[in-house]
Design a protein around this motif. Structure first.
Motif, mmCIF file in Angstrom:
data_model
loop_
_atom_site.group_PDB
_atom_site.id
_atom_site.type_symbol
_atom_site.label_atom_id
_atom_site.label_comp_id
_atom_site.label_asym_id
_atom_site.label_seq_id
_atom_site.Cartn_x
_atom_site.Cartn_y
_atom_site.Cartn_z
ATOM 1 N N UNK A 70 0.827 -1.204 0.000
ATOM 2 C CA UNK A 70 0.000 0.000 0.000
ATOM 3 C C UNK A 70 0.862 1.254 0.000
ATOM 4 N N UNK A 71 0.588 2.163 -0.902
ATOM 5 C CA UNK A 71 1.200 3.482 -0.877
ATOM 6 C C UNK A 71 0.303 4.425 -0.081
ATOM 7 N N UNK A 72 0.787 5.645 0.170
ATOM 8 C CA UNK A 72 0.005 6.590 0.978
ATOM 9 C C UNK A 72 -1.375 6.829 0.382
ATOM 10 N N UNK A 73 -1.450 6.950 -0.933
ATOM 11 C CA UNK A 73 -2.744 7.169 -1.589
ATOM 12 C C UNK A 73 -3.658 5.970 -1.366
ATOM 13 N N UNK A 74 -3.092 4.760 -1.398
ATOM 14 C CA UNK A 74 -3.893 3.552 -1.169
ATOM 15 C C UNK A 74 -4.448 3.518 0.247
ATOM 16 N N UNK A 75 -3.625 3.946 1.213
ATOM 17 C CA UNK A 75 -4.067 3.953 2.609
ATOM 18 C C UNK A 75 -5.268 4.876 2.773
#
Length: 553
Positions: free
Chosen positions: A130-135
């Motif tokens: 997970x990247x920050x946008x995914x989180x």
């Protein structure tokens, strides 16, 4: 009951007992569903809890722990959307009672790794990290899908060829559909992308036929949305029929809708439900005990490019609509620079009005938000005894008090208040009872709470609140102050409990709160009330009661 947000809650996870046969049969259990508490719509369905090895989370609630097994590493599937895979698995765990709707955690990358491990164990494959946008997307999708569950299920059932098809749907398939419906209707994502990604997730995690079903139902939804014609009920008929329709349209249990419509009127009830369905805002309280100021916190947030507004009600508080993940990742909470606490909880502390040199007892203190704030107001002069029945949550309180440099002021006591007041003769200048309650004032932050409350709970809670009030009153010295507070907006838990208490305890009288909080929060009876619609914060209540010096028993 401590009313502030505890980030330890979101570290509590559940993995079902793997002795339940086939690949997803053993993960998801039998297809048995109970009607959602207080709801009459056939779209309400909640899976029964699985058996498993019992353990406790940081807040003392039971979770299921997987038995030890040889860990298998699966191949990374780069075609599946990671935020949708994580969201589907988390939604499953929320319904099974082993997770919370909020992904935010002060455990950082470790918490995210846990999420990916659950995906691997549950679905049988890994996705990219997970990247920050995914989180952020996981938080939005999971919180939204939980809040809008009744609404989404009504639409899914309407478009999937009947109730039987809906009832027979595998739990994972239902979660994937909920995600797709929410993304298209509420997030306004491009329909073609939502359909494609969720179809792929269903095919990989279940089977090709499941993907075909998701494809057909989501395409039906897109057609209805393009025609601006979603199959929703009309608000018409008698009071019960209107309540059922409103409950579906605004995604709340029927009993809540009927209760609020009766006490507030339909228009205000709808406003309240709209508030509960909005993305929650959060507040940070700067830690003055460590020498920081609100100006320091504001400067830090500006440097991090986190949108914020200073509180107009409390000098130590800053409001955030977004950016909590950035605050957590920067270590501001872990380092004790600030803490997460709603203004409504801070105003309860204002009602207590802790002063240096005083002795204070916090009767249901854990996990410690109000206790730590009160201790900081004592400025190292005075004592605060934090009593709680939950030993695990008291450990969280102790850790928090150390981080905030108030551990020399706070003494944690593990006890049932009803026994503690009998076995101990201590008397305090001020006693706070932040009582266990329905939490009806915090439904915006606690997305899943509306589905976990029943009308019958209120009767049990009122009895407990009366018992705890009677017990807390025994700890107040003559001339001392007793503050009763809740994070509920229901009069039966608030004003009516105080009125009943005063009839039983003539030695106490109301001490109006107008000297301690802004006028807009003071009721005609001299109590503190925060209103979600009026004040744009959690709903809460507090009554300040003073004990007579000369009352004769």
């Amino acid at each position: 009951m401590e009313g502030t947000l505890s980030l330890s809650y979101v570290s509590s996870y559940c993995f079902p007992n793997p002795n339940h046969c086939t690949r997803w049969g053993r993960i998801f259990g039998p297809r048995a569903f109970d009607s959602m508490a207080g709801a009459s719509s056939s779209t309400d369905r909640t899976p029964k809890l699985h058996s498993g090895t019992s353990s406790n989370t940081a807040d003392g609630s039971p979770v299921c722990v997987p038995p030890s097994s040889r860990k298998r590493t699966h191949k990374v599937n780069t075609e599946v959307s990671p935020h949708r895979a994580v969201s589907a698995v988390r939604l499953l765990r929320i319904e099974q009672g082993g997770a919370f709707a909020d992904l935010l955690s002060d455990k950082g990358r470790k918490a995210l790794k846990n999420e990916m491990d659950y995906v691997e164990r549950t679905l049988g494959f890994r996705t990219r990290d997970l990247e920050d946008r995914d989180v952020r997307l996981v938080s939005d999708v999971v919180g939204g899908a939980v809040r809008w569950r009744r609404y989404l299920d009504h639409l899914i059932m309407s478009l999937c060829n009947g109730e039987k098809t809906f009832r027979d749907m595998e739990p994972l398939l239902l979660q994937i559909l909920r995600i797709g419906f929410f993304e298209i209707i509420k997030l306004g994502m491009p329909p073609y992308a939502v359909v494609d990604e969720n179809v792929r997730l269903a095919k990989v995690s279940l089977r090709p036929g499941a993907g075909n079903m998701v494809n057909g139902i989501l395409r039906k939804l897109v057609l209805h949305k393009e025609k601006n014609f979603l199959p929703l009920p009309k608000v018409e008929g008698d009071e019960r029929a209107q309540a059922r329709a409103l409950a579906t349209i605004h995604s709340h249990p029927v009993w809540m809708v009927r209760r609020w419509t009766k006490s507030l009127g339909q228009e205000e009830a709808v406003k309240l439900m709209n508030w509960n369905n909005t993305d929650p805002s959060f507040c940070l309280r700067v830690n003055l005990q460590k020498g920081y100021t609100r100006a320091d916190l504001v400067m830090m947030l500006k440097d991090m490019k986190v949108p914020h507004k200073v509180s107009v009600y409390l000098d130590d508080f800053v409001r955030l609509q977004t950016g909590m993940q950035a605050v957590i990742q920067a270590g501001l909470l872990k380092d004790g620079f600030c803490s997460v606490q709603d203004e409504s909880a801070g105003l309860v502390v204002s009602v207590v009005d802790p002063q240096p040199g005083e002795t204070i007892i916090d009767c249901c203190a854990a996990p410690g938000g109000k206790a730590v704030f009160m201790a900081s107001r004592l400025r190292t002069q005075g004592r605060l005894w934090a009593v709680d029945i939950n030993k695990a949550r008291l450990r969280v309180l102790k850790e928090t008090s150390k981080i905030h440099n108030v551990d020399t002021v706070i003494t944690a006591i593990h006890a049932d208040l009803r026994l503690f007041c009998v076995n101990h003769l201590m008397k305090a200048d001020k006693v706070l009872l932040d009582a266990p309650c329905s939490g009806l004032g915090v439904l915006s932050k606690r997305a899943d709470l509306r589905w976990n409350r029943r009308l019958e709970d209120l009767g049990q809670l009122k009895q407990l609140q009366d018992e705890l009030l009677d017990s807390a009153s025994r700890l107040v010295k003559p001339g001392g102050i007793l503050v009763y507070s809740t994070c509920s907006i229901d009069p039966e838990e608030n004003e009516e409990r105080v009125a009943a208490f005063l009839l039983r305890h003539r030695e106490f009288a109301v001490d109006p709160v107008h000297r301690f909080v802004p006028a807009g929060f003071v009721s005609a009876n001299g109590f503190y009330n925060s209103d979600p619609i009026k004040h744009s914060m959690d709903g809460s209540f507090a009554a300040r009661l003073i004990r007579s010096v000369s009352y004769s028993f």
